[in-house]
Design a protein around this motif. Structure first.
Motif, short mmCIF file in Angstrom:
data_model
loop_
_atom_site.label_atom_id
_atom_site.label_comp_id
_atom_site.label_asym_id
_atom_site.label_seq_id
_atom_site.Cartn_x
_atom_site.Cartn_y
_atom_site.Cartn_z
N ILE A 1 0.84 -1.20 0.00
CA ILE A 1 0.00 0.00 0.00
C ILE A 1 0.87 1.25 0.00
O ILE A 1 0.62 2.21 -0.74
N VAL A 2 1.92 1.27 0.81
CA VAL A 2 2.80 2.43 0.88
C VAL A 2 3.48 2.67 -0.46
O VAL A 2 3.55 3.81 -0.95
N VAL A 3 3.97 1.62 -1.10
CA VAL A 3 4.66 1.76 -2.38
C VAL A 3 3.68 2.22 -3.47
O VAL A 3 3.99 3.13 -4.25
N VAL A 4 2.50 1.62 -3.52
CA VAL A 4 1.52 1.99 -4.55
C VAL A 4 1.07 3.43 -4.38
O VAL A 4 0.89 4.16 -5.37
N GLU A 5 0.89 3.88 -3.14
CA GLU A 5 0.50 5.28 -2.92
C GLU A 5 1.58 6.24 -3.41
O GLU A 5 1.27 7.27 -4.02
N ASN A 6 2.84 5.91 -3.18
CA ASN A 6 3.92 6.77 -3.63
C ASN A 6 4.00 6.80 -5.16
O ASN A 6 4.20 7.85 -5.76
N ILE A 7 3.84 5.66 -5.79
CA ILE A 7 3.87 5.60 -7.25
C ILE A 7 2.68 6.36 -7.83
O ILE A 7 2.82 7.10 -8.81
N SER A 8 1.52 6.23 -7.22
CA SER A 8 0.34 6.96 -7.69
C SER A 8 0.54 8.47 -7.58
O SER A 8 0.14 9.22 -8.47
N ARG B 1 3.36 10.05 -7.80
CA ARG B 1 4.28 10.46 -8.87
C ARG B 1 3.59 10.44 -10.24
O ARG B 1 3.88 11.27 -11.09
N LEU B 2 2.67 9.50 -10.44
CA LEU B 2 1.91 9.48 -11.69
C LEU B 2 1.04 10.73 -11.81
O LEU B 2 0.91 11.30 -12.90
N GLU B 3 0.43 11.13 -10.70
CA GLU B 3 -0.40 12.34 -10.72
C GLU B 3 0.42 13.59 -10.97
O GLU B 3 -0.12 14.59 -11.46
N GLU B 4 1.71 13.55 -10.64
CA GLU B 4 2.59 14.69 -10.91
C GLU B 4 3.03 14.74 -12.37
O GLU B 4 3.73 15.66 -12.77
N GLY B 5 2.66 13.74 -13.17
CA GLY B 5 2.91 13.79 -14.60
C GLY B 5 4.04 12.93 -15.10
O GLY B 5 4.40 13.02 -16.28
N GLU B 6 4.62 12.08 -14.28
CA GLU B 6 5.70 11.21 -14.74
C GLU B 6 5.13 10.04 -15.54
O GLU B 6 3.97 9.67 -15.37
N SER B 7 5.96 9.44 -16.37
CA SER B 7 5.53 8.25 -17.10
C SER B 7 5.40 7.09 -16.11
O SER B 7 6.03 7.09 -15.05
N SER C 1 9.57 3.60 -6.17
CA SER C 1 10.07 2.47 -5.38
C SER C 1 11.42 2.79 -4.75
O SER C 1 11.67 2.43 -3.59
N GLN C 2 12.28 3.45 -5.50
CA GLN C 2 13.59 3.82 -4.97
C GLN C 2 13.45 4.82 -3.83
O GLN C 2 14.13 4.71 -2.81
N GLN C 3 12.54 5.74 -3.98
CA GLN C 3 12.35 6.79 -2.98
C GLN C 3 11.80 6.24 -1.68
O GLN C 3 12.13 6.74 -0.60
N ILE C 4 11.01 5.20 -1.73
CA ILE C 4 10.32 4.71 -0.55
C ILE C 4 11.00 3.49 0.07
O ILE C 4 10.59 2.99 1.11
N GLY C 5 12.11 3.01 -0.55
CA GLY C 5 12.77 1.78 -0.08
C GLY C 5 13.21 1.83 1.37
O GLY C 5 12.94 0.90 2.15
N PHE C 6 13.88 2.89 1.78
CA PHE C 6 14.34 2.98 3.16
C PHE C 6 13.17 3.05 4.13
O PHE C 6 13.22 2.47 5.22
N THR C 7 12.11 3.73 3.73
CA THR C 7 10.92 3.83 4.59
C THR C 7 10.31 2.46 4.82
O THR C 7 9.91 2.13 5.94
N ILE C 8 10.24 1.65 3.78
CA ILE C 8 9.68 0.30 3.91
C ILE C 8 10.54 -0.55 4.84
O ILE C 8 10.02 -1.27 5.68
N ILE C 9 11.85 -0.46 4.69
CA ILE C 9 12.75 -1.23 5.55
C ILE C 9 12.60 -0.81 7.01
O ILE C 9 12.48 -1.64 7.91
#
Length: 95
Positions: free
Chosen positions: A47-54, A56-62, A71-79
């Motif tokens: 859920i945490v990873v999908v929310e972060n990706i969503s 970034r998608l809303e900000e206009g990234e591919s 995923s890279q941005q949230i990796g340390f948070t997940i650990i």
């Protein structure tokens, strides 16, 4: 977003039961509780990873770039989240 956990959770549970069977483990309350907690970890982290990706998608990234950077941005948070949950649940280990 729903497809990934709906495939990952059953596959991980089936794999876990297979390894438990091969190693001769039995199903008792502690192992069932551990499976429940581990499933919660998978869902919580997903859920945490999908929310972060969503986000970034809303900000206009591919989609690919959002997935990689998100995923890279949230990796340390997940650990750190996983280790803190394990630390909180250590008393259950001593039951």
């Amino acid at each position: 977003a729903t497809l990934i956990p709906s495939v990952a959770v059953p596959l991980s549970l089936i794999g876990t039961f297979g390894v438990m069977y091969l190693l001769g483990f039995s199903l008792n309350n502690l192992s069932l509780m551990a499976l429940t907690i581990a499933t919660g970890f998978v869902i919580d982290d997903a859920i945490v990873v999908v929310e972060n990706i969503s986000r970034r998608l809303e900000e206009g990234e591919s989609p690919m770039q959002a997935a990689l950077k998100g995923s890279q941005q949230i990796g340390f948070t997940i650990i750190s989240l996983t280790f803190s949950l394990i630390a909180v649940l250590i008393p259950l280990l001593f039951m």
